[in-house]
Design a protein around this motif. Structure first.
Motif, PDB file in Angstrom:
ATOM      1  N   TYR A 265      78.192  53.232  -1.682  1.00  0.00           N
ATOM      2  CA  TYR A 265      79.277  52.714  -0.838  1.00  0.00           C
ATOM      3  C   TYR A 265      80.232  53.844  -0.476  1.00  0.00           C
ATOM      4  CZ  TYR A 265      83.019  49.779   0.918  1.00  0.00           C
ATOM      5  OH  TYR A 265      83.949  49.206   1.727  1.00  0.00           O
ATOM      6  N   VAL A 266      80.532  53.964   0.811  1.00  0.00           N
ATOM      7  CA  VAL A 266      81.476  54.978   1.275  1.00  0.00           C
ATOM      8  C   VAL A 266      82.359  54.360   2.353  1.00  0.00           C
ATOM      9  CG1 VAL A 266      81.755  57.248   2.341  1.00  0.00           C
ATOM     10  CG2 VAL A 266      79.794  56.826   0.841  1.00  0.00           C
ATOM     11  N   ALA A 267      83.669  54.500   2.162  1.00  0.00           N
ATOM     12  CA  ALA A 267      84.586  53.963   3.178  1.00  0.00           C
ATOM     13  C   ALA A 267      85.812  54.852   3.282  1.00  0.00           C
ATOM     14  CB  ALA A 267      84.999  52.542   2.807  1.00  0.00           C
ATOM     15  N   ARG A 268      86.433  54.799   4.460  1.00  0.00           N
ATOM     16  CA  ARG A 268      87.690  55.523   4.638  1.00  0.00           C
ATOM     17  C   ARG A 268      88.736  54.545   5.162  1.00  0.00           C
ATOM     18  NH1 ARG A 268      86.353  59.494   8.121  1.00  0.00           N
ATOM     19  NH2 ARG A 268      86.095  61.192   6.620  1.00  0.00           N
ATOM     20  N   GLY A 269      89.815  54.433   4.425  1.00  0.00           N
ATOM     21  CA  GLY A 269      90.899  53.544   4.838  1.00  0.00           C
ATOM     22  C   GLY A 269      92.185  54.320   5.016  1.00  0.00           C
ATOM     23  N   ALA A 270      93.272  53.600   5.257  1.00  0.00           N
ATOM     24  CA  ALA A 270      94.574  54.238   5.431  1.00  0.00           C
ATOM     25  C   ALA A 270      95.645  53.271   4.929  1.00  0.00           C
ATOM     26  CB  ALA A 270      94.799  54.595   6.894  1.00  0.00           C
ATOM     27  N   VAL A 271      96.850  53.785   4.776  1.00  0.00           N
ATOM     28  CA  VAL A 271      97.947  52.908   4.309  1.00  0.00           C
ATOM     29  C   VAL A 271      99.152  53.028   5.238  1.00  0.00           C
ATOM     30  CG1 VAL A 271      97.270  52.841   1.862  1.00  0.00           C
ATOM     31  CG2 VAL A 271      98.697  54.725   2.677  1.00  0.00           C
ATOM     32  N   ASN A 272      98.892  53.286   6.531  1.00  0.00           N
ATOM     33  CA  ASN A 272     100.021  53.535   7.420  1.00  0.00           C
ATOM     34  C   ASN A 272     100.513  52.295   8.150  1.00  0.00           C
ATOM     35  OD1 ASN A 272      97.580  53.566   8.804  1.00  0.00           O
ATOM     36  ND2 ASN A 272      98.401  54.800  10.484  1.00  0.00           N
ATOM     37  N   ASN A 273      99.852  51.160   8.012  1.00  0.00           N
ATOM     38  CA  ASN A 273     100.402  49.913   8.561  1.00  0.00           C
ATOM     39  C   ASN A 273      99.768  48.743   7.813  1.00  0.00           C
ATOM     40  OD1 ASN A 273      97.923  48.974   9.949  1.00  0.00           O
ATOM     41  ND2 ASN A 273      98.272  50.786  11.242  1.00  0.00           N
ATOM     42  N   ALA A 274     100.304  47.568   8.038  1.00  0.00           N
ATOM     43  CA  ALA A 274      99.886  46.406   7.240  1.00  0.00           C
ATOM     44  C   ALA A 274      98.395  46.130   7.380  1.00  0.00           C
ATOM     45  CB  ALA A 274     100.700  45.177   7.640  1.00  0.00           C
ATOM     46  N   GLY A 275      97.882  46.242   8.600  1.00  0.00           N
ATOM     47  CA  GLY A 275      96.455  45.976   8.812  1.00  0.00           C
ATOM     48  C   GLY A 275      95.594  46.953   8.043  1.00  0.00           C
ATOM     49  N   ALA A 276      95.983  48.222   8.105  1.00  0.00           N
ATOM     50  CA  ALA A 276      95.217  49.266   7.403  1.00  0.00           C
ATOM     51  C   ALA A 276      95.265  49.035   5.893  1.00  0.00           C
ATOM     52  CB  ALA A 276      95.784  50.639   7.745  1.00  0.00           C
ATOM     53  N   VAL A 277      96.428  48.617   5.424  1.00  0.00           N
ATOM     54  CA  VAL A 277      96.565  48.382   3.976  1.00  0.00           C
ATOM     55  C   VAL A 277      95.626  47.259   3.537  1.00  0.00           C
ATOM     56  CG1 VAL A 277      98.161  47.521   2.208  1.00  0.00           C
ATOM     57  CG2 VAL A 277      98.931  49.268   3.832  1.00  0.00           C
ATOM     58  N   ALA A 278      95.600  46.191   4.311  1.00  0.00           N
ATOM     59  CA  ALA A 278      94.743  45.049   3.961  1.00  0.00           C
ATOM     60  C   ALA A 278      93.270  45.475   3.991  1.00  0.00           C
ATOM     61  CB  ALA A 278      94.990  43.893   4.929  1.00  0.00           C
ATOM     62  N   GLN A 279      92.914  46.272   4.988  1.00  0.00           N
ATOM     63  CA  GLN A 279      91.521  46.722   5.107  1.00  0.00           C
ATOM     64  C   GLN A 279      91.138  47.646   3.937  1.00  0.00           C
ATOM     65  OE1 GLN A 279      90.555  49.649   8.142  1.00  0.00           O
ATOM     66  NE2 GLN A 279      88.839  48.380   8.841  1.00  0.00           N
ATOM     67  N   THR A 280      92.045  48.547   3.598  1.00  0.00           N
ATOM     68  CA  THR A 280      91.772  49.488   2.512  1.00  0.00           C
ATOM     69  C   THR A 280      91.571  48.751   1.184  1.00  0.00           C
ATOM     70  OG1 THR A 280      93.012  51.182   3.647  1.00  0.00           O
ATOM     71  CG2 THR A 280      92.683  51.524   1.303  1.00  0.00           C
ATOM     72  N   LYS A 281      92.349  47.694   1.016  1.00  0.00           N
ATOM     73  CA  LYS A 281      92.190  46.910  -0.208  1.00  0.00           C
ATOM     74  C   LYS A 281      90.783  46.315  -0.279  1.00  0.00           C
ATOM     75  CE  LYS A 281      94.043  43.032  -2.726  1.00  0.00           C
ATOM     76  NZ  LYS A 281      95.117  42.050  -2.820  1.00  0.00           N
ATOM     77  N   LYS A 282      90.289  45.855   0.845  1.00  0.00           N
ATOM     78  CA  LYS A 282      88.923  45.314   0.868  1.00  0.00           C
ATOM     79  C   LYS A 282      87.910  46.402   0.493  1.00  0.00           C
ATOM     80  CE  LYS A 282      89.410  41.638   4.224  1.00  0.00           C
ATOM     81  NZ  LYS A 282      89.800  41.673   5.630  1.00  0.00           N
ATOM     82  N   PHE A 283      88.132  47.617   1.009  1.00  0.00           N
ATOM     83  CA  PHE A 283      87.212  48.720   0.709  1.00  0.00           C
ATOM     84  C   PHE A 283      87.198  49.005  -0.798  1.00  0.00           C
ATOM     85  CE2 PHE A 283      88.078  50.797   5.144  1.00  0.00           C
ATOM     86  CZ  PHE A 283      87.295  49.825   5.751  1.00  0.00           C
ATOM     87  N   LEU A 284      88.401  49.060  -1.360  1.00  0.00           N
ATOM     88  CA  LEU A 284      88.491  49.353  -2.799  1.00  0.00           C
ATOM     89  C   LEU A 284      87.794  48.267  -3.613  1.00  0.00           C
ATOM     90  CD1 LEU A 284      92.159  50.600  -3.388  1.00  0.00           C
ATOM     91  CD2 LEU A 284      90.053  51.871  -3.848  1.00  0.00           C
ATOM     92  N   ARG A 285      88.048  47.058  -3.201  1.00  0.00           N
ATOM     93  CA  ARG A 285      87.471  45.918  -3.913  1.00  0.00           C
ATOM     94  C   ARG A 285      85.944  45.988  -3.880  1.00  0.00           C
ATOM     95  NH1 ARG A 285      89.394  40.216  -4.954  1.00  0.00           N
ATOM     96  NH2 ARG A 285      87.357  39.283  -5.214  1.00  0.00           N
ATOM     97  N   ARG A 286      85.427  46.270  -2.707  1.00  0.00           N
ATOM     98  CA  ARG A 286      83.961  46.333  -2.555  1.00  0.00           C
ATOM     99  C   ARG A 286      83.381  47.475  -3.409  1.00  0.00           C
ATOM    100  NH1 ARG A 286      80.404  43.430  -2.882  1.00  0.00           N
ATOM    101  NH2 ARG A 286      78.410  43.879  -1.912  1.00  0.00           N
TER     102      ARG A 286
END
Ligand SMILES: Cc1ncc(C[n+]2csc(CCOP(=O)(O)OP(=O)(O)O)c2C)c(N)n1
Ligand code: SF4
Lengths: 357, 261
Positions: free
Chosen positions: B186-207
């Motif tokens: 599993y490889v993903a790249r997320g960001a924490v610069n806005n609410a949408g990115a934060v929510a998406q990054t959390k999904k990546f970490l969870r996965r």
């Protein structure tokens, strides 16, 4: 008693497994390679893991992980590879992660490296230098015990003669007594309890339970090594009681020196030998005592005079000390050099005696 | 831009409408700069650990950088290790405790500059651990120097006129590199610069953690975080800088996911 005829590397692997080592890793470099191969053969049956790491740096850091997780763990190399590992050995000394580092050295050039370190901080490493395979087996078991006793990385300083010599050895387990509980070892279980553990060379602790902090931790480490320096000095002496000439040597040079001592005794020379077994802590007091009655203290080692410094620090009257060793490589580039023969040692001793120097 | 009037007290007293803390956060006080992205990443990590019930069977291996304070502030077991070496250290932990969630938390300086070797070999071995890289494109802790991920044209204290490929070469897209290795599940790249990115990054970490626990192989999440201090820009411009500059070089999204083994 389980006596077996084993090659040195296999004997050390056996001793390590018997001592409970369950994680071992390394990167090939002669004469350490044999131990790595032996561990790779031995570990699966013992229920452990042996990894062929991608570098010495990776190897020693994997070992830190396994040891911090509570396993008895070991790694090793020789000179140049140990140099790459030094940063991690220092880190392990400062954050108190115990493991055994096997330095199967290419001769006797690694004395400073093992006894003075080369990493960062006020740390020391217990270093035992066996004279032969039999002693190396004992030292291996003892070192796993000392590592856990003091929560520190420790070193076995062997060489080619240890790695590649066949000897009959007793590989049964030794009992060195009780050990402190490894309640500091990380297994993940304390997370979320408010008392979660942390290992850090600064011992900062947690926001709710601060640790000693860097100053406190490093003072604690310094005090610990001061206590080890007192408690763990080891040595052996041979015909030293009335010796006029005392030859000091270490590791696999010891048996060669003892042979020369026996020969010269038979010829009426009052000569004896002294061998530090723990290179750190150096057996200062015992050497001072053994040398008190001697006219000359001759230091024999296969380097430009590395242990010589410790001998000078131990003996109040430095004018007695003569260095009779020297740098020595043979032309195959691996084995002990041409100075490591009884005739060469005998000639060097004779020179001091005959010249009345 | 609309402004909330602050000249007079509100007619209705403010009430707390949501709990933003995590049960794994030991203190809300930290040393990080205003506008730093790292604390958001810590919080996501805490939430994921709680939601997956991993807090009491997880060991984090943490490197050197501003983010290292997470070890002090979070109620997880941590092993702090040498700069760059966390994937090797984590390997030792995982081999001893295969059932524990073992992860590394590293910066781009720690992981991509000093520790790329250990990272790539852990990935190559399909080591079932999760490596998390907080990528702000600079060595934040040491004051904003260039790292292996500093983007072309980015000004840092050691690339004052902007990173020039002729002098400094190109940034290393770590997630893209790791994706190519067969050992990665599993490889993903997320960001924490806005609410949408934060929510998406959390999904990546969870996965990533789910797949680790299912034994799928090596898992990796890169998270773009803000370092307004190291970037020498006003705090408020940090999130925009991630979007307009960083994401050009490091597009976010899921790069690889394998079914569990
Ligand atoms: C071997 C070694 N070299 C250098 C350092 C100094 N150092 C400490 S933190 C750091 C930079 C960390 O940068 P990064 O990993 O990007 O994290 P950030 O501070 O940006 O969160 C450096 C170079 C060190 N601790 N160890
Ligand atoms: S220097 Fe950068 S990375 Fe470090 S705390 Fe400040 S904003 Fe965060």
């Amino acid at each position: 008693m389980a006596v077996r005829l084993l090659q040195g590397s296999d004997a050390l692997a056996e001793a390590a497994v018997t001592a409970g080592c369950r994680f071992f890793t390394g990167y090939p470099m002669l004469p350490f390679t044999g131990l790595l191969e032996s561990m790779a053969r031995r570990m699966p049956d013992a229920g452990g893991v042996c990894m062929n790491a991608a570098s010495e740096i990776e190897a020693v850091n994997m070992t830190i992980g396994a040891a911090a997780a509570g396993a008895r763990a070991g790694t090793g190399s020789c000179g140049q590879g140990i140099a790459l590992m030094q940063e991690a050995v220092a880190e392990a000394a400062l954050n108190e992660v115990p493991f055994v580092l096997f330095n199967m050295a290419r001769g006797q050039q690694d004395y400073f490296q093992c006894t003075r370190g080369g990493g960062w901080g006020d740390y020391r490493t217990i270093t035992l230098a066996p004279r032969d395979v039999v002693e190396a087996v004992e030292h291996t078991q003892l070192l796993f015990h000392l590592a856990d006793t003091y929560r520190a990385p420790v070193i076995l300083l062997g060489d080619y003669l240890i790695a590649d010599t066949n000897m009959s050895v007793d590989v049964s387990p030794r009992d060195y007594g009780p050990l402190p509980a490894k309640d500091w070892a990380l297994d993940g279980s304390t997370g979320g309890t408010g008392s979660s553990r942390q290992i850090w060379s600064w011992d900062i602790g947690k926001a709710n339970r601060p640790g000693r902090g860097p100053d406190g931790q490093w003072k604690h480490i310094a005090d610990k090594f001061a206590a080890v320096a007192e408690a763990e000095q080891r040595h052996e002496s041979f015909m030293a009681d009335d010796a006029e000439y005392l030859v000091v040597s270490w590791g696999t040079s010891g048996p060669f020196v003892d042979y020369v001592v026996e020969e010269l005794r038979a010829e009426g020379v009052r000569i004896g030998s002294f061998r530090p077994i723990s290179l750190w802590p150096f057996p200062e007091a015992a050497l001072a005592e053994a040398a008190a009655g001697a006219r000359r203290v001759l230091v024999y080692e296969l380097n430009a005079g590395q242990m010589l410094d410790d001998v000078r620090l131990s003996i109040p009257d430095r004018s007695k000390i003569r260095f009779i060793g020297g740098v020595s490589i043979d032309y195959s580039g691996m084995r002990q050099g041409e100075l490591l023969q009884a005739s060469a040692i005998r000639a060097a001793v004779r020179r001091v005696i005959d010249e009345g120097d | 831009m609309t402004h909330v009037p602050t000249g007079a007290p509100p007619g209705v007293p403010a009430t707390k409408v949501a709990e933003f803390g995590s049960p794994l956060l030991l203190s809300e006080e930290h040393h990080l700069c205003p506008g730093c992205g790292h604390p958001v990443a810590w919080r996501l990590l805490c939430e994921v650990m709680t939601e997956l019930a991993l807090a009491d069977r997880a060991v984090g291996v943490i490197g050197h950088g501003c983010y290292t304070q997470a070890a002090v502030l979070t109620d997880l077991e941590w092993l702090q290790c040498l700069h760059g070496r966390a994937p090797a250290v984590a390997t030792g932990v995982k081999r001893v405790h295969p059932g524990v969630a073992v992860f590394t938390l590293q910066g781009d300086g720690d992981m991509a500059s000093e520790g790329l070797h250990e990272l790539l070999h852990a990935a190559g071995r399909a080591e079932p651990i999760t490596c998390i890289m907080l990528n702000n494109g600079v060595f934040g802790d040491t004051g904003g120097q260039m790292t292996a991920t500093t983007v072309v044209g980015q000004r840092t204290k050691t690339s004052l006129e902007g990173r020039d490929p002729g002098t400094h070469g190109f940034p290393i897209p770590v997630a893209d590199l790791v994706r190519t290795l067969p050992g990665t599940a599993y490889v993903a790249r997320g960001a924490v610069n806005n609410a949408g990115a934060v929510a998406q990054t959390k999904k990546f970490l969870r996965r990533a953690f789910e797949l680790q626990m299912e034994g799928a192989g090596f898992t990796f999440v890169e998270i773009l975080t803000m370092c307004p201090t190291g970037w020498f820009i006003p705090t408020a411009e940090g999130p925009g800088y991630v979007a307009s500059v960083f994401e050009e070089t490091f597009p976010v999204g899921q790069l690889k996911t394998l079914a569990p083994r």
